[in-house]
Design a protein around this motif. Structure first.
Motif, short mmCIF file in Angstrom:
data_model
loop_
_atom_site.label_atom_id
_atom_site.label_comp_id
_atom_site.label_asym_id
_atom_site.label_seq_id
_atom_site.Cartn_x
_atom_site.Cartn_y
_atom_site.Cartn_z
N PRO A 425 0.84 -1.22 0.00
CA PRO A 425 0.00 0.00 0.00
C PRO A 425 0.86 1.25 0.00
O PRO A 425 1.91 1.31 0.66
CB PRO A 425 -0.81 -0.13 1.29
CG PRO A 425 -0.74 -1.59 1.65
CD PRO A 425 0.58 -2.07 1.16
N ARG A 426 0.43 2.25 -0.72
CA ARG A 426 1.20 3.49 -0.81
C ARG A 426 1.15 4.22 0.52
O ARG A 426 0.08 4.49 1.06
CB ARG A 426 0.64 4.38 -1.92
CG ARG A 426 1.48 5.63 -2.17
CD ARG A 426 0.93 6.43 -3.34
NE ARG A 426 1.72 7.61 -3.60
CZ ARG A 426 2.85 7.62 -4.31
NH1 ARG A 426 3.28 6.49 -4.85
NH2 ARG A 426 3.52 8.73 -4.50
N PRO A 427 2.30 4.54 1.11
CA PRO A 427 2.31 5.26 2.39
C PRO A 427 2.03 6.75 2.19
O PRO A 427 2.15 7.25 1.06
CB PRO A 427 3.74 5.03 2.89
CG PRO A 427 4.55 4.82 1.64
CD PRO A 427 3.64 4.17 0.65
N PRO A 428 1.63 7.45 3.23
CA PRO A 428 1.41 6.92 4.59
C PRO A 428 0.01 6.33 4.74
O PRO A 428 -0.94 6.84 4.18
CB PRO A 428 1.59 8.16 5.46
CG PRO A 428 1.12 9.30 4.59
CD PRO A 428 1.51 8.93 3.18
N GLN A 429 -0.07 5.26 5.48
CA GLN A 429 -1.34 4.62 5.79
C GLN A 429 -1.68 4.87 7.26
O GLN A 429 -0.79 5.05 8.09
CB GLN A 429 -1.24 3.11 5.52
CG GLN A 429 -1.04 2.73 4.06
CD GLN A 429 -2.30 2.92 3.26
OE1 GLN A 429 -3.39 2.57 3.71
NE2 GLN A 429 -2.15 3.49 2.06
N PRO A 430 -2.96 4.86 7.60
CA PRO A 430 -3.33 5.06 9.02
C PRO A 430 -2.92 3.86 9.86
O PRO A 430 -2.72 2.75 9.34
CB PRO A 430 -4.85 5.19 8.96
CG PRO A 430 -5.25 4.47 7.72
CD PRO A 430 -4.14 4.71 6.75
N LEU A 431 -2.77 4.09 11.15
CA LEU A 431 -2.45 2.99 12.05
C LEU A 431 -3.55 1.92 11.98
O LEU A 431 -4.74 2.28 11.91
CB LEU A 431 -2.30 3.49 13.49
CG LEU A 431 -1.04 4.29 13.81
CD1 LEU A 431 -1.12 4.88 15.21
CD2 LEU A 431 0.17 3.39 13.69
N PRO A 432 -3.19 0.67 12.01
CA PRO A 432 -4.22 -0.38 11.96
C PRO A 432 -5.05 -0.42 13.22
O PRO A 432 -4.56 -0.14 14.33
CB PRO A 432 -3.40 -1.67 11.78
CG PRO A 432 -2.06 -1.34 12.36
CD PRO A 432 -1.83 0.10 12.06
N SER A 433 -6.31 -0.74 13.05
CA SER A 433 -7.24 -0.84 14.19
C SER A 433 -7.52 -2.32 14.46
O SER A 433 -7.60 -3.11 13.52
CB SER A 433 -8.55 -0.11 13.89
OG SER A 433 -8.32 1.24 13.62
#
Length: 437
Positions: A425-433
């Motif tokens: 996935p292209r960063p930045p990605q949100p923190l995983p929940s």
């Protein structure tokens, strides 16, 4: 000499004397190969003042001081050239494969194995010297440690499991294993190979090593009782010793590449061999001879290759022991071993079964025998377990892994560092929940 000749030869002689005093000079092509760059880049180094050049005799091209080029290699790091298919190319002086032949340091490997035992071939690929009658001796401390470790394994452990455990124990018992000088590495290697063999349990019965004609101190004679309960004869020991010599190296096979990566990180020789063993355990590499063993045993039992080959084709399995990506014809190692196996009386029905497999498969696809099929003929004929070929392969190839480690230790450390091509996935990605309850 005329005055005109003196005027012509005088500057040339002076230039030759200057070159002799300064050391050897390289052509543009040789310089580019050492640096791992294109010839145009070499002249870019000249324009930036990183290299000095001199017009070659006759005015064609330039020459470069070899010492200056090597210094630039050390500063910039030599980059390996790329193969036509985009893969890395490693410069090596050990094995060359060409036109269904292979050579150890320029010498036909099959002929070398016909005239010299495994230990002598190992010394040849390590040092480029033949030492007639050389024998390897294990350290008592390393051998004792390796045997204790192997004896502690479960009874169902395979030979490769035992070799890997023996390797770790032997390394722990060798306080000089971190000596990566050529002599230090060779000393470790000459003790390691007999330690690996000596740590393997006997197949059962007395440790008879032959009929009195063989040398009981040779690696082949020591390995024999680890593979079978059948007493050895001269012809069978010759096959085993020749197989060990033939399999000592085979260019950059998968296990050898792993060994070179470990050596590039300056891992000690035991760790280098451990890296090779880890890859060798795969079914597409060292374990392939076991698949061929089981197939041949079934062919002998059923009396025909046709139903066995048909079972493989029907279930989508490739017929083991056939084909090699580097040879268009029969694997030269297989050819050499088949010839020797004709002198082993109990091998006759198994040889016939192997020929039946090749002929039957040829109706579907023309594939030639490889060394795995030859090892399978040997192991079936001599009442060895299916994994015997893998054991022979591992002991033999240890010599090759050491030879490649010696080359890699002389290279720039950690040079084998490919760059990954990120496809996540292209960063930045949100923190995983966390998932919802």
């Amino acid at each position: 000499m005329t005055d005109q000749a003196a005027r012509i030869s005088g500057p040339a002689a002076a230039e030759d004397a200057r070159d002799a005093a300064e050391g050897p000079r390289l052509t543009t092509r040789e310089t580019a190969e050492l640096l791992g760059v294109k010839p145009e880049t070499v002249y870019a180094y000249v324009s930036r003042g990183q290299l000095s050049s001199r017009r070659a005799p006759g005015g064609r091209g330039s020459t470069f001081d070899a010492a200056e080029v090597r210094a630039l290699v050390r500063r910039t790091g030599r980059r390996e050239s790329a193969a036509a298919d985009g893969g890395l190319v490693f410069r090596t002086a050990i094995t060359f494969i060409d036109r269904d032949q292979y050579f150890f340091r320029g010498v036909d490997a099959v002929e070398l194995a016909r005239h010299h035992g495994y230990e002598e071939v190992a010394e040849w690929i390590w040092t480029g010297e033949i030492r007639p009658g050389i024998r390897f001796t294990s350290s008592p401390e390393s051998l004792a440690a390796a045997r204790r470790a192997v004896d502690a394994l479960p009874a169902h452990s395979g030979s490769t499991d035992r070799l890997r455990v023996a390797l770790v124990a032997a390394a722990a018992a060798d306080p000089l294993r971190f000596d990566l000088s050529p002599q230090g590495v060779l000393s470790s290697a000459r003790g390691l190979i007999p330690t690996l063999v000596g740590a393997l349990p006997t197949a059962g019965g007395p440790e008879a090593t032959g009929d009195g004609d063989g040398d009981p101190t040779a690696i082949a004679a020591r390995l024999w009782p680890k593979l079978t309960t059948r007493p050895a004869d001269t012809a069978s020991l010759t096959v085993l010793d020749t197989a060990l010599a033939l399999l000592a190296d085979h260019d950059l096979a998968a296990s050898t590449l792993a060994a070179r990566v470990a050596a590039s990180a300056h891992a000690h020789p035991y760790a280098v061999v451990s890296a090779g063993l880890g890859v060798l355990e795969g079914p597409l590499h060292g374990a392939a001879s076991g698949l061929a063993h089981r197939m041949l045993a079934e062919v002998v039992e059923r009396g025909s290759a046709a139903p066995v080959v048909a079972d493989h084709l029907r279930t989508g399995r490739r017929v083991p022991g056939l084909g090699h990506r580097l040879y268009t014809g029969e694997d030269p190692r297989a050819t050499a071993l088949f010839a020797l196996l004709t002198d082993v009386p109990q091998a006759a029905p198994v040889l016939a079964a192997a020929r039946d497999v090749v002929a039957t498969t040829a109706r579907h696809t023309p594939l030639h025998a490889n060394v795995d099929l030859a090892l399978a003929v040997f192991s079936v004929a001599c009442a060895m377990p299916p994994e015997a070929g893998e054991t022979v392969f591992a002991v033999s190839r240890t010599a090759g892994w050491i030879a490649h480690a010696l080359e890699e230790y002389a290279e720039r450390p950690l040079r084998i560092r490919p760059t990954g091509q990120y496809e996540g996935p292209r960063p930045p990605q949100p923190l995983p929940s966390p998932p919802a309850a």
